[in-house]
Design a protein around this motif. Structure first.
Motif, PDB file in Angstrom:
ATOM      1  N   ASN A 105       0.859  -1.180   0.000  1.00  0.00           N
ATOM      2  CA  ASN A 105       0.000   0.000   0.000  1.00  0.00           C
ATOM      3  C   ASN A 105       0.897   1.232   0.000  1.00  0.00           C
ATOM      4  O   ASN A 105       1.739   1.393   0.882  1.00  0.00           O
ATOM      5  N   GLU A 159       3.379   2.431   2.670  1.00  0.00           N
ATOM      6  CA  GLU A 159       2.670   2.787   3.904  1.00  0.00           C
ATOM      7  C   GLU A 159       2.365   1.552   4.748  1.00  0.00           C
ATOM      8  O   GLU A 159       2.400   1.603   5.971  1.00  0.00           O
ATOM      9  N   SER A 160       2.065   0.438   4.085  1.00  0.00           N
ATOM     10  CA  SER A 160       1.787  -0.807   4.812  1.00  0.00           C
ATOM     11  C   SER A 160       2.000  -1.996   3.881  1.00  0.00           C
ATOM     12  O   SER A 160       1.993  -1.844   2.655  1.00  0.00           O
ATOM     13  N   ASN A 206       0.847  -6.093   3.122  1.00  0.00           N
ATOM     14  CA  ASN A 206      -0.145  -7.141   3.364  1.00  0.00           C
ATOM     15  C   ASN A 206       0.593  -8.421   3.748  1.00  0.00           C
ATOM     16  O   ASN A 206       0.849  -9.290   2.911  1.00  0.00           O
ATOM     17  N   ALA A 223       8.026  -5.106   8.224  1.00  0.00           N
ATOM     18  CA  ALA A 223       6.685  -5.634   8.498  1.00  0.00           C
ATOM     19  C   ALA A 223       6.728  -7.075   8.999  1.00  0.00           C
ATOM     20  O   ALA A 223       5.877  -7.487   9.787  1.00  0.00           O
TER      21      ALA A 223
END
Length: 264
Positions: free
Chosen positions: A108, A123-124, A126, A168
């Protein structure tokens, strides 16, 4: 099982021997660690842009990306290069799934700076999608094209994308290049720095020992440390034993470490 994110530089893709991919497959099959590949493709993108006479410029080492440039970048990264790496892994006996950050909103993204056009930052991530691929016995091969919630796609620096994925997943991060690490010359002799801290890196950048494409690699490594990951490493992919040595805790490449972990 530990996870290691391997960022393959565009300049090294054509040079990697079959033994490199066999090493990745063996690491997965022996449950030593779970590899993830994030790849760039700068040289092939430049070649394609020139072929179709699409103008492209760089600002602070990042490719300014118009819609026209983005179409070519996505075609090269998510198309030919991504599937070429998938084929290498599968020819070596492994199972690889090729995808971009667009698939399943894996990456993202949001814009870095308006002056760069459609250049994005992550931003992020998955991570659920990646965990699903792990459980199915696959090695994910990721091209760094991101997408926002409005469906706009972005060209993401591959080093930065690899760093975001490592953060992440709380994974190790290895930048695979065609050089053995950060090299410095002194009195006519060159040597590889076995490890570097943030102050040392800042000094080497200031003295122009670290220049060009090595700067985003080093900055990405630092961002991983600042997010809580223990270390990142720059390894020579043309010497697959370097990857094995690193995973086994032996000296290989240049580690980027926290200052408190430094020792001569």
């Amino acid at each position: 099982m530990d996870i290691i994110v391997l960022k393959l530089g565009g300049s090294v893709l054509e040079k990697l021997p079959d033994s490199f991919y066999k090493t990745l497959v063996q690491l997965k099959q022996d449950k030593v660690c779970q590899p993830i590949v994030v790849h760039g493709g700068g040289p092939e993108i430049t070649k394609a842009l020139n072929k179709w006479t699409v103008e492209s410029t760089f600002v602070d080492g990042l490719r300014m990306t118009t819609n026209e440039v983005l179409e070519v970048v996505e075609m090269v990264l998510s198309g030919s290069l991504n599937k070429r790496i998938v084929a290498h892994v599968q020819r070596s006996g492994g199972t690889a799934i090729g995808l971009s950050g667009v698939d399943g909103s894996l990456l993202n993204a949001s814009p870095v700076d308006a002056k760069l056009g459609y250049v994005g930052k992550v931003e992020s991530v998955n991570t659920d999608l990646l965990q699903t691929l792990f459980h199915h016995g696959s090695i994910p091969i990721i091209s760094p094209i991101g997408i926002d919630q409005q469906g706009q796609k972005y060209n993401i620096n591959a080093d930065m994308a690899a760093a975001a994925i490592a953060i992440a997943l709380n994974a190790k991060l290895a930048f695979i290049s065609d050089i053995p690490g950060v090299i410095e010359e002194k009195e006519g002799n060159s040597f590889v720095h076995p490890q570097l801290t943030k102050p040392q890196i800042e000094s080497l950048i200031q003295r122009e020992v670290i220049t060009g494409g090595m700067i985003p690699k080093i900055q990405s490594a630092l961002s991983v440390l600042e997010a809580g990951v223990d270390e990142a490493v720059i390894l020579n992919g043309c010497e697959p034993k370097d990857l094995l040595n690193y995973i086994q805790g032996k000296q290989a490449g240049t580690k980027v470490i926290h200052e408190e972990g430094y020792h001569d």
